[in-house]
Design a protein around this motif. Sequence first.
Motif, PDB file in Angstrom:
ATOM      1  N   VAL A 121      42.094-113.716 -29.066  1.00 18.26           N
ATOM      2  CA  VAL A 121      41.814-112.721 -28.091  1.00 18.26           C
ATOM      3  C   VAL A 121      42.248-111.408 -28.314  1.00 18.26           C
ATOM      4  CG1 VAL A 121      42.052-112.803 -25.378  1.00 18.26           C
ATOM      5  CG2 VAL A 121      42.173-114.988 -26.752  1.00 18.26           C
ATOM      6  N   ARG A 122      41.029-110.700 -28.796  1.00 18.92           N
ATOM      7  CA  ARG A 122      41.359-109.235 -28.922  1.00 18.92           C
ATOM      8  C   ARG A 122      40.707-108.357 -27.783  1.00 18.92           C
ATOM      9  NH1 ARG A 122      38.732-105.339 -31.988  1.00 18.92           N
ATOM     10  NH2 ARG A 122      39.948-103.972 -33.169  1.00 18.92           N
ATOM     11  N   GLU A 123      41.345-108.223 -26.652  1.00 23.83           N
ATOM     12  CA  GLU A 123      40.383-107.462 -25.469  1.00 23.83           C
ATOM     13  C   GLU A 123      41.295-106.302 -25.249  1.00 23.83           C
ATOM     14  OE1 GLU A 123      37.595-108.876 -24.027  1.00 23.83           O
ATOM     15  OE2 GLU A 123      37.678-110.166 -25.802  1.00 23.83           O
TER      16      GLU A 123
ATOM     17  N   GLY B 263      41.633-105.568 -44.178  1.00 26.64           N
ATOM     18  CA  GLY B 263      40.072-105.180 -44.118  1.00 26.64           C
ATOM     19  C   GLY B 263      39.989-103.515 -43.948  1.00 26.64           C
ATOM     20  N   HIS B 264      38.662-103.291 -43.744  1.00 25.73           N
ATOM     21  CA  HIS B 264      37.682-104.371 -43.791  1.00 25.73           C
ATOM     22  C   HIS B 264      36.879-104.400 -45.171  1.00 25.73           C
ATOM     23  CE1 HIS B 264      36.388-100.019 -42.848  1.00 25.73           C
ATOM     24  NE2 HIS B 264      35.036-100.453 -43.338  1.00 25.73           N
ATOM     25  N   ILE B 265      36.542-105.558 -45.567  1.00 25.69           N
ATOM     26  CA  ILE B 265      35.932-105.686 -46.947  1.00 25.69           C
ATOM     27  C   ILE B 265      34.796-105.046 -47.097  1.00 25.69           C
ATOM     28  CG2 ILE B 265      36.012-107.440 -48.651  1.00 25.69           C
ATOM     29  CD1 ILE B 265      38.870-107.103 -47.547  1.00 25.69           C
TER      30      ILE B 265
ATOM     31  N   ASN C  11      29.915-103.115 -38.330  1.00 25.87           N
ATOM     32  CA  ASN C  11      29.726-102.231 -37.058  1.00 25.87           C
ATOM     33  C   ASN C  11      30.869-101.768 -36.244  1.00 25.87           C
ATOM     34  OD1 ASN C  11      26.959-102.364 -37.609  1.00 25.87           O
ATOM     35  ND2 ASN C  11      26.539-103.837 -36.009  1.00 25.87           N
ATOM     36  N   CYS C  12      31.936-102.919 -36.521  1.00 21.75           N
ATOM     37  CA  CYS C  12      33.125-102.441 -35.986  1.00 21.75           C
ATOM     38  C   CYS C  12      33.677-101.228 -36.558  1.00 21.75           C
ATOM     39  CB  CYS C  12      34.069-103.880 -36.091  1.00 21.75           C
ATOM     40  SG  CYS C  12      35.635-103.724 -35.095  1.00 21.75           S
ATOM     41  N   LYS C  13      33.695-100.964 -37.697  1.00 23.50           N
ATOM     42  CA  LYS C  13      34.238 -99.785 -38.258  1.00 23.50           C
ATOM     43  C   LYS C  13      33.280 -98.662 -38.863  1.00 23.50           C
ATOM     44  CE  LYS C  13      38.194-101.574 -37.985  1.00 23.50           C
ATOM     45  NZ  LYS C  13      39.544-101.213 -37.220  1.00 23.50           N
ATOM     46  N   GLU C  14      32.560 -98.576 -38.115  1.00 26.27           N
ATOM     47  CA  GLU C  14      31.294 -97.642 -38.433  1.00 26.27           C
ATOM     48  C   GLU C  14      31.934 -96.250 -39.210  1.00 26.27           C
ATOM     49  OE1 GLU C  14      27.250 -96.546 -36.272  1.00 26.27           O
ATOM     50  OE2 GLU C  14      28.332 -98.146 -35.665  1.00 26.27           O
TER      51      GLU C  14
ATOM     52  N   ALA D 284      41.332-112.318 -44.907  1.00 23.65           N
ATOM     53  CA  ALA D 284      40.271-111.167 -45.235  1.00 23.65           C
ATOM     54  C   ALA D 284      39.297-111.044 -43.862  1.00 23.65           C
ATOM     55  CB  ALA D 284      39.444-111.380 -46.447  1.00 23.65           C
ATOM     56  N   ILE D 285      38.979-109.773 -43.517  1.00 18.25           N
ATOM     57  CA  ILE D 285      38.220-109.263 -42.572  1.00 18.25           C
ATOM     58  C   ILE D 285      37.363-108.251 -42.664  1.00 18.25           C
ATOM     59  CG2 ILE D 285      39.808-107.668 -41.354  1.00 18.25           C
ATOM     60  CD1 ILE D 285      39.344-108.969 -38.570  1.00 18.25           C
ATOM     61  N   GLY D 286      36.129-108.234 -41.953  1.00 18.88           N
ATOM     62  CA  GLY D 286      35.323-107.144 -42.031  1.00 18.88           C
ATOM     63  C   GLY D 286      33.996-107.348 -42.812  1.00 18.88           C
TER      64      GLY D 286
ATOM     65  N   ALA E  10      38.729-113.928 -41.300  1.00 15.64           N
ATOM     66  CA  ALA E  10      38.484-113.720 -39.923  1.00 15.64           C
ATOM     67  C   ALA E  10      37.062-112.954 -39.737  1.00 15.64           C
ATOM     68  CB  ALA E  10      39.418-112.853 -39.615  1.00 15.64           C
ATOM     69  N   VAL E  11      36.388-113.613 -38.831  1.00 20.76           N
ATOM     70  CA  VAL E  11      34.975-112.901 -38.426  1.00 20.76           C
ATOM     71  C   VAL E  11      34.900-112.767 -36.970  1.00 20.76           C
ATOM     72  CG1 VAL E  11      34.275-114.087 -40.618  1.00 20.76           C
ATOM     73  CG2 VAL E  11      34.067-115.328 -38.489  1.00 20.76           C
ATOM     74  N   MET E  12      34.079-111.932 -36.614  1.00 21.28           N
ATOM     75  CA  MET E  12      33.734-111.784 -35.162  1.00 21.28           C
ATOM     76  C   MET E  12      32.257-111.761 -35.005  1.00 21.28           C
ATOM     77  SD  MET E  12      34.223-108.074 -33.347  1.00 21.28           S
ATOM     78  CE  MET E  12      36.047-107.869 -33.541  1.00 21.28           C
TER      79      MET E  12
HETATM   80  C1  LIG Z   1      38.604-106.464 -35.878  1.00 24.93           C
HETATM   81  C2  LIG Z   1      38.512-105.950 -36.840  1.00 24.93           C
HETATM   82  N1  LIG Z   1      39.561-105.333 -37.855  1.00 24.93           N
HETATM   83  C3  LIG Z   1      38.934-104.946 -39.016  1.00 24.93           C
HETATM   84  C4  LIG Z   1      39.923-104.182 -39.805  1.00 24.93           C
HETATM   85  O1  LIG Z   1      39.504-104.038 -40.839  1.00 24.93           O
HETATM   86  O2  LIG Z   1      41.191-104.117 -39.644  1.00 24.93           O
HETATM   87  S1  LIG Z   1      37.523-105.321 -39.139  1.00 24.93           S
HETATM   88  C5  LIG Z   1      37.169-105.863 -37.901  1.00 24.93           C
HETATM   89  C6  LIG Z   1      36.135-106.421 -37.181  1.00 24.93           C
HETATM   90  C7  LIG Z   1      35.400-107.616 -37.882  1.00 24.93           C
HETATM   91  O3  LIG Z   1      34.345-107.973 -37.198  1.00 24.93           O
HETATM   92  P1  LIG Z   1      33.118-108.525 -38.207  1.00 24.93           P
HETATM   93  O4  LIG Z   1      33.442-109.778 -38.548  1.00 24.93           O
HETATM   94  O5  LIG Z   1      31.923-108.466 -37.122  1.00 24.93           O
HETATM   95  O6  LIG Z   1      32.619-107.654 -39.117  1.00 24.93           O
END
Ligand SMILES: Cc1nc(C(=O)O)sc1CCOP(=O)(O)O
Length: 204
Positions: free
Chosen positions: A33-35, A122-124, A128-131, A154-156, A175-177
Amino acid sequence: MKELHLISTGSQPIETFVHISSLVHSYVDYIHVREKHRAAKEIGMIVEKLLEASVPAQKIVINDRVDVAVVYGVGGVQLAYHSLSAKQIKERFPFLRVGQSVHTFAEAKQAENEGADYVIFGHIYETNCKEGIKPRGLTSLQELACSVHIPVVAIGGITPMHVRDVLTAGATGIAVMSTVYYADHPLSTVQLYRQQMGEDTWTF
Ligand SMILES: Cc1nc(C(=O)O)sc1CCOP(=O)(O)O
């Protein structure tokens, strides 16, 4: 077992987040829960709705707000650079699983030294979250995963097609969003991630 984490978008109606989470929770390990813009009380209400929707408390991770995690007895917290430290939390609440979000090797080492149970790095890939911020890529993931002894998630921008490369680079999970929470078919998307993780025999 490779970990699959889902992260709330922070911009969707809560009902949508809870509905999708209730559809897919059997296939995932953690739901974050990231709000960030919501007060503790609202985050608590989201947790209540997840629990009512049969999401197990142990799978729920609260971003930053340790108070909410402790009061609701959920499984863990995910810390950012502005959060209380992993050390402070582990000393007082050793039963919480503590993840630290990191973006550099030094941050990952520090998280490890402070007793974090895992890091999210991340982001790998582009997301869009890290435009506008350059992705860190698989090589950095590989270097980081070799350098710390705690699990690296890994995320992103990770789509199902990226999963094998990310795991080969040394990630212990992903981790995915948006690919799940904005999917037309969230359940089949999550199943596809599981398959790519080599766990098509996943039992639930
Ligand atoms: C919440 C978050 N943190 C990141 C980091 O790099 O720390 S990237 C990210 C968003 C990931 O979303 P998606 O799976 O839609 O790319």
